[in-house]
Scaffold this active site. Structure first.
Site, mmCIF file in Angstrom:
data_model
loop_
_atom_site.group_PDB
_atom_site.id
_atom_site.type_symbol
_atom_site.label_atom_id
_atom_site.label_comp_id
_atom_site.label_asym_id
_atom_site.label_seq_id
_atom_site.Cartn_x
_atom_site.Cartn_y
_atom_site.Cartn_z
ATOM 1 N N TYR A 139 0.771 -1.201 0.112
ATOM 2 C CA TYR A 139 0.028 0.060 0.005
ATOM 3 C C TYR A 139 0.900 1.204 0.000
ATOM 4 O O TYR A 139 1.001 2.031 1.198
ATOM 5 C CB TYR A 139 -1.028 0.027 1.179
ATOM 6 C CG TYR A 139 -1.865 -1.157 1.289
ATOM 7 C CD1 TYR A 139 -1.982 -2.047 0.212
ATOM 8 C CD2 TYR A 139 -2.944 -1.388 2.214
ATOM 9 C CE1 TYR A 139 -2.765 -3.196 0.082
ATOM 10 C CE2 TYR A 139 -3.647 -2.348 2.262
ATOM 11 C CZ TYR A 139 -3.494 -3.334 1.197
ATOM 12 O OH TYR A 139 -4.807 -4.300 1.235
ATOM 13 N N LYS A 189 4.710 -15.097 -0.578
ATOM 14 C CA LYS A 189 4.521 -15.676 -1.763
ATOM 15 C C LYS A 189 5.772 -15.396 -2.740
ATOM 16 O O LYS A 189 5.947 -14.716 -3.701
ATOM 17 C CB LYS A 189 3.566 -14.770 -2.551
ATOM 18 C CG LYS A 189 2.848 -15.032 -3.899
ATOM 19 C CD LYS A 189 2.153 -16.384 -3.664
ATOM 20 C CE LYS A 189 1.832 -16.987 -5.039
ATOM 21 N NZ LYS A 189 1.444 -18.088 -5.114
ATOM 22 N N ASP A 222 -1.608 -18.164 -0.968
ATOM 23 C CA ASP A 222 -2.550 -18.829 -1.601
ATOM 24 C C ASP A 222 -3.330 -20.103 -0.920
ATOM 25 O O ASP A 222 -4.564 -20.284 -0.537
ATOM 26 C CB ASP A 222 -2.482 -19.073 -3.147
ATOM 27 C CG ASP A 222 -0.959 -19.558 -3.288
ATOM 28 O OD1 ASP A 222 -0.137 -19.446 -2.452
ATOM 29 O OD2 ASP A 222 -0.755 -19.852 -4.601
ATOM 30 N N ASP A 246 -3.959 -7.965 5.359
ATOM 31 C CA ASP A 246 -5.384 -7.458 5.225
ATOM 32 C C ASP A 246 -6.355 -8.465 4.570
ATOM 33 O O ASP A 246 -7.596 -8.536 5.344
ATOM 34 C CB ASP A 246 -5.210 -6.348 4.133
ATOM 35 C CG ASP A 246 -6.397 -5.388 4.014
ATOM 36 O OD1 ASP A 246 -7.249 -5.563 4.884
ATOM 37 O OD2 ASP A 246 -6.578 -4.420 2.944
ATOM 38 N N ASP A 250 -9.538 -10.320 6.909
ATOM 39 C CA ASP A 250 -11.210 -10.272 6.743
ATOM 40 C C ASP A 250 -11.641 -12.063 6.698
ATOM 41 O O ASP A 250 -12.719 -12.248 7.197
ATOM 42 C CB ASP A 250 -11.460 -9.758 5.306
ATOM 43 C CG ASP A 250 -11.746 -8.234 5.745
ATOM 44 O OD1 ASP A 250 -11.268 -7.712 6.530
ATOM 45 O OD2 ASP A 250 -12.485 -7.507 4.735
HETATM 46 MG MG MG Z 1 -9.626 -5.016 4.991
#
Ligand code: MG
Ligand code: NAI
Length: 357
Positions: A139, A189, A222, A246, A250
């Protein structure tokens, strides 16, 4: 003796943020009465409404105003008529970065009385913590677009991993694992992302030598998401970059039932700046104003805030009150299968906290 007093900046934000913050304050004030401390709340109305009125999510000296507080207690920001990147980059990201809140801590726990979408999962089997890097990584603002609107258009977004930035979040995760089940999993990754991710893995390996008592493993993101669903009992502390953390944070709450329950802390472990505590969920415009939002994510974030302020006993009591209210199952909001209102659930947890054990 004077009561121990903490100054807290409250930013309720938009939508259900305002509804759940009120319940967080109710439960924390109650804990203060019982455990002998006082929280001095100062409200800041910064939100998407502020943006629509002034063109800014917060005033230019916003961070300066917040800096003197012991901690920040945030609801959620976001409104359908304001682009999401405005609310995120106008308030949340400046606070997280300006205050070097480089750890985003997200506990995942399956409570008795909450139905997991996974069958055969028992309450004490899922109990882990996600440590997300919160300041750099994927980000970043670095990048741009050229030849806009033509067939030759190119968009580039750079990922930034610094040795200091990676090491400090890994260090936090190793130390945290030491206080728990001594098991740390790293999300990587390095097969597909061939510069930054091998660097992350290298830092992880090097640091693990300083922690021979911590069992480590690493998975590509993954397959790690698959393991979250198939073997959530495998994990204790999971550390990941900004993007991977992130996504995992979730997925984690989804695996244990409702996003309405999930809390988070944006921590500045060095304590040079205030840390910020907020539920994982957003402003939920679809249910805002109806008094049906689940306040547990906000209340549990409040418990994390108390723990950060050194009030562990009060934090434990609130977490127990959440667990016992859910296990009893009498007062539930619609997202967890009941028809109670936000304030009924907040009140139930505040009074459950009255029983000292
Ligand atoms: Mg989020
Ligand atoms: P959301 O988390 O607001 O809602 C997702 C779904 O979960 C909705 O159906 C909502 O009703 C439900 N939900 C969320 N919290 C709940 C609660 N406490 N009780 C019961 N149900 C709950 O995410 P969404 O819809 O993607 O975003 C809505 C707005 O919130 C957007 O503007 C977004 O940018 C913002 N947002 C803000 C965040 C923050 O302030 N940290 C984090 C995530 C989203």
């Amino acid at each position: 003796m004077a009561l121990k007093t903490f100054r807290i900046a409250v930013i309720p934000g938009d939508g259900i943020g305002k509804e759940v913050v009120a319940e967080g304050i109710r439960v924390l004030d109650e804990a203060g009465r019982k455990f002998g401390f006082q929280l001095e709340w100062q409200f800041f109305g910064w939100s998407c409404e502020t943006y629509l009125n002034t063109g800014k999510m917060m005033p230019d000296d916003g961070l300066e105003q917040l800096r003197k507080f012991d901690a920040l207690f945030l609801g959620a920001v976001g409104r359908p008529d304001v682009p999401d990147h405005v609310s995120l980059w106008g308030l949340l990201i400046p606070v997280r970065r300006g205050f070097q809140q480089y750890v985003n801590l997200r506990p995942i726990r399956l409570f008795e009385g909450i139905e997991s979408p996974l069958k055969n999962c028992k309450p004490d089997e899922i109990d882990f913590v996600i440590v997300r890097e919160n300041n750099e990584g994927e980000y970043s603002k670095i990048g741009g677009r050229i030849f806009e609107g033509t067939d030759d258009e190119i968009a580039i977004q750079e990922t930034v991993f610094s040795r200091r930035g990676v090491n400090r979040v890994l260090r936090f995760a190793f130390d945290l694992a030491r206080t728990r089940k001594k098991h740390l999993t790293s999300a990587t990754k390095s097969n597909g992302i061939i510069h930054t991710m091998p660097f992350w893995d290298e830092c992880f390996r090097t640091m693990s030598r300083e922690y021979p008592d911590i069992r480590t493993d690493q998975y590509h993101i993954d397959i790690l998401t698959a393991h979250f669903v198939r073997h959530p009992d495998w994990f204790d502390v999971v550390v990941g970059s900004n993007l991977f953390g992130d996504i995992l944070s979730d997925l984690g709450p989804a695996v244990v039932g409702s996003i309405g329950i999930a809390p988070s802390g944006n921590l500045n472990p060095a304590r040079e700046f205030p840390s910020m505590f907020e539920p994982v969920h957003g402003s939920a415009p679809d249910i805002a104003g109806k008094g049906m939002a689940n306040p547990i994510g906000q209340i549990w974030s409040g418990a994390m805030m108390l723990r950060h302020l050194g009030l562990a006993e009060a934090a434990d009591a609130i977490e127990k009150a959440i667990a016992s209210t859910l296990a009893q199952g009498k007062v539930r909001t619609p997202d967890i299968g009941g028809n109670a209102s936000t304030d009924e659930l907040g009140t139930a947890i505040a009074s459950a906290g009255q029983n000292r054990n």
